[in-house]
Design a protein around this motif. Structure first.
Motif, PDB file in Angstrom:
ATOM      1  N   ARG A 268      -7.784   1.312   2.811  1.00 16.31           N
ATOM      2  CA  ARG A 268      -6.326   1.170   2.694  1.00 16.31           C
ATOM      3  C   ARG A 268      -5.663   2.032   3.752  1.00 16.31           C
ATOM      4  O   ARG A 268      -6.077   3.176   3.979  1.00 16.31           O
TER       5      ARG A 268
ATOM      6  N   ASP B 296      -1.774   3.362   5.054  1.00 18.14           N
ATOM      7  CA  ASP B 296      -0.356   3.472   4.715  1.00 18.14           C
ATOM      8  C   ASP B 296       0.375   4.121   5.878  1.00 18.14           C
ATOM      9  O   ASP B 296       0.206   5.309   6.150  1.00 18.14           O
TER      10      ASP B 296
ATOM     11  N   LEU C 148      -8.327  11.558  -4.203  1.00 17.12           N
ATOM     12  CA  LEU C 148      -7.290  10.643  -3.749  1.00 17.12           C
ATOM     13  C   LEU C 148      -7.512   9.238  -4.296  1.00 17.12           C
ATOM     14  O   LEU C 148      -6.555   8.508  -4.569  1.00 17.12           O
TER      15      LEU C 148
ATOM     16  N   VAL D 264       0.854  -1.183   0.000  1.00 18.64           N
ATOM     17  CA  VAL D 264       0.000   0.000   0.000  1.00 18.64           C
ATOM     18  C   VAL D 264       0.894   1.238   0.000  1.00 18.64           C
ATOM     19  O   VAL D 264       1.764   1.384   0.858  1.00 18.64           O
ATOM     20  N   HIS D 265       0.688   2.098  -0.977  1.00 20.98           N
ATOM     21  CA  HIS D 265       1.373   3.393  -0.972  1.00 20.98           C
ATOM     22  C   HIS D 265       0.360   4.452  -1.369  1.00 20.98           C
ATOM     23  O   HIS D 265      -0.113   4.471  -2.508  1.00 20.98           O
ATOM     24  N   LEU D 266       0.006   5.309  -0.426  1.00 13.39           N
ATOM     25  CA  LEU D 266      -0.975   6.355  -0.683  1.00 13.39           C
ATOM     26  C   LEU D 266      -0.271   7.649  -1.067  1.00 13.39           C
ATOM     27  O   LEU D 266       0.793   7.970  -0.530  1.00 13.39           O
TER      28      LEU D 266
ATOM     29  N   VAL E 293      -4.667   7.012  -6.135  1.00 16.28           N
ATOM     30  CA  VAL E 293      -4.300   5.661  -5.689  1.00 16.28           C
ATOM     31  C   VAL E 293      -4.181   4.728  -6.893  1.00 16.28           C
ATOM     32  O   VAL E 293      -3.257   3.918  -6.984  1.00 16.28           O
TER      33      VAL E 293
ATOM     34  N   GLU F 270      -1.063   5.375  -8.891  1.00 12.69           N
ATOM     35  CA  GLU F 270       0.133   4.820  -8.254  1.00 12.69           C
ATOM     36  C   GLU F 270       0.430   3.398  -8.730  1.00 12.69           C
ATOM     37  O   GLU F 270       1.558   2.930  -8.643  1.00 12.69           O
TER      38      GLU F 270
ATOM     39  N   ASN G  42      -9.204   5.935   2.457  1.00 10.15           N
ATOM     40  CA  ASN G  42      -7.750   5.863   2.347  1.00 10.15           C
ATOM     41  C   ASN G  42      -7.148   6.613   3.527  1.00 10.15           C
ATOM     42  O   ASN G  42      -7.424   7.808   3.731  1.00 10.15           O
TER      43      ASN G  42
ATOM     44  N   LEU H  22      -3.858   7.789   5.706  1.00  9.76           N
ATOM     45  CA  LEU H  22      -2.412   8.031   5.764  1.00  9.76           C
ATOM     46  C   LEU H  22      -2.003   8.217   7.220  1.00  9.76           C
ATOM     47  O   LEU H  22      -2.480   9.131   7.895  1.00  9.76           O
TER      48      LEU H  22
END
Length: 292
Positions: A206, A208, A110, A83-85, A114, A117, A274, A276
């Motif tokens: 998700r 991150d 966002l 997972v990379h936000l 995502v 990405e 999402n 972070l």
């Protein structure tokens, strides 16, 4: 006005668009600013009188810089990150100042970032420049080192993935906020049934936490509702915010930002959250707008 001042003035007329391109490419405001600054440095070392279309030239330069950054990111990762936000753009839920309004105008949801990405660097470049900024394929092709036909295919593959994966939020921001508020109220009260009622059956969450905290993905209304009750204490410190122009929250405790949550509300239910929690990226965010 000397020649350098005149060139700087011309450059400034393109800055907002260049930053918009770079943010969509990189998902990071700080890196986007670095890419735009690099474009200025390259322009200042170039005979600008030979540049017929300054906006197009600068967009191409920013595209090249962003492509290099994306490729460098991939080469540095020894293992793929689950997972990379992207870095969110956060604003207060009420009135925002003109400078931050410009940031929001340049942002995209966002949920879309995502998906971007997940694209290969060349696919992302082709899609962003062509589909979002109408740059012709024959101008994109030299950046990615492909023919215009092959570049068109890159954008087509990216487009299919975006259309198949990106969740489109409801346009009514007030309605979004009502749904998010209902989610927070149900979380604080431990009301499982109320939580399930505001969640899409296929909701995805998700999280991150950055390099030192493994990311996670939770799917399905039942699982997400259970997680929300487990972490209900964080809902107690949630402050309403706009995250990339959509309803979201920022969790703050003891003067420290714990998390930024971006909600995607579709058809009156939450389809994506999402989250972070990466301390390094949270520290880079300008959250003073929440106090405005």
């Amino acid at each position: 006005m000397d020649e350098n001042d005149f060139l700087a003035e011309r450059f400034e007329t393109h800055r907002r668009q260049l930053r918009a391109v770079a943010y969509r490419m990189l998902g990071s405001l700080s890196e986007a600013d670095d890419a735009v600054q690099e474009a200025w440095l390259r322009l200042s070392r170039t005979d600008s009188e030979r540049v017929e279309n300054l906006g197009g030239w600068l967009t191409t330069v920013v595209g090249r810089v962003c492509l290099d950054i994306l490729r460098s990111r991939r080469s540095r990762r020894e293992e793929p990150m689950d997972v990379h936000l992207p870095e969110p753009i956060v604003s207060g839920a009420g009135t925002v100042d003109p400078e931050h309004q410009a940031l929001l105008a340049d942002s995209v949801g966002l949920a879309l970032l995502v998906v971007l990405e997940t694209l290969a660097p060349a696919e992302r470049l082709a899609f962003v420049l062509h589909d979002m900024f109408a740059v012709p394929f024959d101008e994109i092709a030299p950046i990615v080192g492909r023919t215009p036909t092959a570049t068109r295919q890159l954008a087509s593959r990216a487009r299919r993935r975006v259309r198949g994966s990106a969740t489109v939020p409801d346009a009514d921001l007030e309605r979004q906020r009502e749904v998010v508020d209902a989610f927070l109220t149900a979380s604080r009260g431990g009301d499982f049934e109320a939580l399930v009622a505001v969640l899409d059956p296929d909701v995805v969450v998700r999280s991150d936490g950055g390099a030192l905290r493994p990311g996670s993905v939770v799917r399905g209304a039942t699982a997400v509702a259970g997680q929300a009750i487990t972490y209900a204490r964080f809902a107690e410190v949630a402050r309403p915010a706009l995250v990339n122009g959509a309803a979201g929250v920022v969790e703050v405790a003891g003067g420290r930002t714990l998390a930024v949550l971006a909600f995607t509300v579709t058809d009156g239910r939450i389809a994506e959250i999402n989250i972070l929690t990466d301390p390094e990226r949270l520290d880079r965010l300008d959250l003073t707008v929440l106090d405005a």
